[in-house]
Design a protein around this motif. Structure first.
Motif, mmCIF file in Angstrom:
data_model
loop_
_atom_site.group_PDB
_atom_site.id
_atom_site.type_symbol
_atom_site.label_atom_id
_atom_site.label_comp_id
_atom_site.label_asym_id
_atom_site.label_seq_id
_atom_site.Cartn_x
_atom_site.Cartn_y
_atom_site.Cartn_z
ATOM 1 N N ILE A 59 95.688 52.400 57.203
ATOM 2 C CA ILE A 59 95.140 53.684 57.633
ATOM 3 C C ILE A 59 93.684 53.465 58.006
ATOM 4 O O ILE A 59 93.056 52.492 57.570
ATOM 5 N N VAL A 60 93.158 54.363 58.832
ATOM 6 C CA VAL A 60 91.744 54.317 59.178
ATOM 7 C C VAL A 60 91.125 55.676 58.911
ATOM 8 O O VAL A 60 91.703 56.713 59.244
ATOM 9 N N LEU A 61 89.984 55.650 58.236
ATOM 10 C CA LEU A 61 89.153 56.830 58.031
ATOM 11 C C LEU A 61 87.968 56.609 58.950
ATOM 12 O O LEU A 61 87.309 55.575 58.866
ATOM 13 N N GLY A 62 87.717 57.551 59.846
ATOM 14 C CA GLY A 62 86.666 57.305 60.812
ATOM 15 C C GLY A 62 85.782 58.491 61.077
ATOM 16 O O GLY A 62 86.169 59.644 60.870
ATOM 17 N N ALA A 63 84.592 58.187 61.541
ATOM 18 C CA ALA A 63 83.646 59.210 61.980
ATOM 19 C C ALA A 63 83.082 58.763 63.318
ATOM 20 O O ALA A 63 82.868 57.572 63.544
ATOM 21 N N GLY A 64 82.864 59.730 64.195
ATOM 22 C CA GLY A 64 82.268 59.428 65.484
ATOM 23 C C GLY A 64 83.206 58.801 66.486
ATOM 24 O O GLY A 64 82.762 58.219 67.472
ATOM 25 N N MET A 65 84.504 58.910 66.256
ATOM 26 C CA MET A 65 85.498 58.335 67.170
ATOM 27 C C MET A 65 86.314 59.475 67.778
ATOM 28 O O MET A 65 87.322 59.904 67.209
ATOM 29 N N ALA A 66 85.866 59.976 68.907
ATOM 30 C CA ALA A 66 86.474 61.151 69.534
ATOM 31 C C ALA A 66 87.965 60.970 69.811
ATOM 32 O O ALA A 66 88.736 61.924 69.732
ATOM 33 N N GLY A 67 88.389 59.776 70.092
ATOM 34 C CA GLY A 67 89.783 59.526 70.446
ATOM 35 C C GLY A 67 90.776 59.753 69.322
ATOM 36 O O GLY A 67 91.975 59.887 69.568
ATOM 37 N N ILE A 68 90.296 59.803 68.085
ATOM 38 C CA ILE A 68 91.206 60.031 66.954
ATOM 39 C C ILE A 68 90.786 61.246 66.130
ATOM 40 O O ILE A 68 91.226 61.405 64.994
ATOM 41 N N ALA A 69 89.950 62.104 66.696
ATOM 42 C CA ALA A 69 89.457 63.267 65.964
ATOM 43 C C ALA A 69 90.581 64.263 65.704
ATOM 44 O O ALA A 69 91.305 64.655 66.606
ATOM 45 N N MET A 70 90.748 64.638 64.438
ATOM 46 C CA MET A 70 91.712 65.655 64.014
ATOM 47 C C MET A 70 91.039 66.466 62.910
ATOM 48 O O MET A 70 90.100 65.995 62.280
ATOM 49 N N ALA A 71 91.545 67.651 62.663
ATOM 50 C CA ALA A 71 90.994 68.471 61.587
ATOM 51 C C ALA A 71 91.280 67.810 60.240
ATOM 52 O O ALA A 71 92.414 67.373 59.993
ATOM 53 N N PRO A 72 90.268 67.709 59.356
ATOM 54 C CA PRO A 72 90.505 67.128 58.034
ATOM 55 C C PRO A 72 91.659 67.835 57.323
ATOM 56 O O PRO A 72 91.780 69.050 57.341
ATOM 57 N N GLY A 73 92.535 67.030 56.725
ATOM 58 C CA GLY A 73 93.662 67.579 55.977
ATOM 59 C C GLY A 73 94.859 67.979 56.822
ATOM 60 O O GLY A 73 95.805 68.556 56.309
ATOM 61 N N SER A 74 94.860 67.661 58.105
ATOM 62 C CA SER A 74 95.939 68.125 58.992
ATOM 63 C C SER A 74 97.128 67.182 59.099
ATOM 64 O O SER A 74 98.135 67.519 59.708
ATOM 65 N N LEU A 75 97.048 66.015 58.480
ATOM 66 C CA LEU A 75 98.145 65.057 58.557
ATOM 67 C C LEU A 75 99.199 65.398 57.507
ATOM 68 O O LEU A 75 98.868 65.672 56.357
ATOM 69 N N ARG A 76 100.450 65.368 57.884
ATOM 70 C CA ARG A 76 101.542 65.761 56.987
ATOM 71 C C ARG A 76 102.609 64.680 56.877
ATOM 72 O O ARG A 76 103.016 64.098 57.872
ATOM 73 N N GLY A 77 103.060 64.446 55.644
ATOM 74 C CA GLY A 77 104.282 63.699 55.384
ATOM 75 C C GLY A 77 104.286 62.218 55.680
ATOM 76 O O GLY A 77 105.335 61.679 56.008
ATOM 77 N N LEU A 78 103.147 61.534 55.539
ATOM 78 C CA LEU A 78 103.202 60.084 55.665
ATOM 79 C C LEU A 78 104.035 59.539 54.510
ATOM 80 O O LEU A 78 103.872 59.969 53.367
ATOM 81 N N HIS A 79 104.920 58.610 54.789
ATOM 82 C CA HIS A 79 105.822 58.079 53.765
ATOM 83 C C HIS A 79 105.372 56.704 53.290
ATOM 84 O O HIS A 79 105.067 55.834 54.104
ATOM 85 N N LEU A 80 105.374 56.536 51.996
ATOM 86 C CA LEU A 80 105.171 55.244 51.359
ATOM 87 C C LEU A 80 106.497 54.893 50.696
ATOM 88 O O LEU A 80 106.925 55.555 49.746
ATOM 89 N N VAL A 81 107.176 53.884 51.207
ATOM 90 C CA VAL A 81 108.501 53.510 50.708
ATOM 91 C C VAL A 81 108.334 52.599 49.498
ATOM 92 O O VAL A 81 107.573 51.628 49.540
ATOM 93 N N VAL A 82 109.031 52.946 48.413
ATOM 94 C CA VAL A 82 108.940 52.202 47.154
ATOM 95 C C VAL A 82 110.342 51.812 46.682
ATOM 96 O O VAL A 82 111.335 52.431 47.060
ATOM 97 N N ASP A 83 110.385 50.778 45.845
ATOM 98 C CA ASP A 83 111.669 50.354 45.280
ATOM 99 C C ASP A 83 112.078 51.210 44.095
ATOM 100 O O ASP A 83 113.261 51.441 43.867
ATOM 101 N N ASP A 84 111.097 51.663 43.305
ATOM 102 C CA ASP A 84 111.366 52.426 42.091
ATOM 103 C C ASP A 84 110.427 53.632 42.070
ATOM 104 O O ASP A 84 109.253 53.515 41.698
ATOM 105 N N ILE A 85 110.936 54.767 42.497
ATOM 106 C CA ILE A 85 110.089 55.953 42.642
ATOM 107 C C ILE A 85 109.555 56.457 41.303
ATOM 108 O O ILE A 85 108.409 56.919 41.220
#
Length: 125
Positions: free
Chosen positions: A54-80
């Motif tokens: 993942i990238v956390l960025g500032a000053g990069m207009a090409g990836i600017a989104m409202a903070p907190g607007s990303l939903r449902g990224l999945h981290l796949v695990v063997d043992d939840i």
């Protein structure tokens, strides 16, 4: 043709707060934290065992989104249950495990409200 997903922008309001959350509580590895100019900052973090960062960025207009607007990224695990317990033990506010017919999920939010889901699939990937 290979198409490799390797970097996902995560919109946050406070990069230092998010960096601490992802490294200290969730256990992501800090790949780099650079400031190529006075207005640009790039922090790249990688989940343990993942080829995608993942990238956390500032000053990069090409990836600017409202903070907190990303939903449902999945981290796949063997043992939840074990992964959920480890994250909860590190202070991550975890949701309950839900079994949806052999695929299990448990969610959490980062300090900005971006949502993540642990996923365990029956029989693995």
């Amino acid at each position: 043709m290979d198409l490799k997903l390797q970097l996902i922008p995560v919109p946050v309001a406070d990069i230092d707060r998010a960096k601490a959350f992802y490294t200290e509580q969730v256990g992501f590895r800090l790949d780099h934290d650079v400031r190529p100019s006075a207005r640009v900052r790039v922090v790249q973090l990688t989940p343990p065992g993942s080829a995608c960062s993942i990238v956390l960025g500032a000053g990069m207009a090409g990836i600017a989104m409202a903070p907190g607007s990303l939903r449902g990224l999945h981290l796949v695990v063997d043992d939840i249950a074990a992964a959920r317990a480890e994250l909860a033990g590190r202070g991550v506010g975890m949701g309950e495990i839900q079994d949806l017919g052999g695929i299990k999920y448990a969610g959490f939010r980062d300090p900005d409200g971006n949502t993540w889901t642990l996923q365990e699939m029956a029989g693995g990937r």
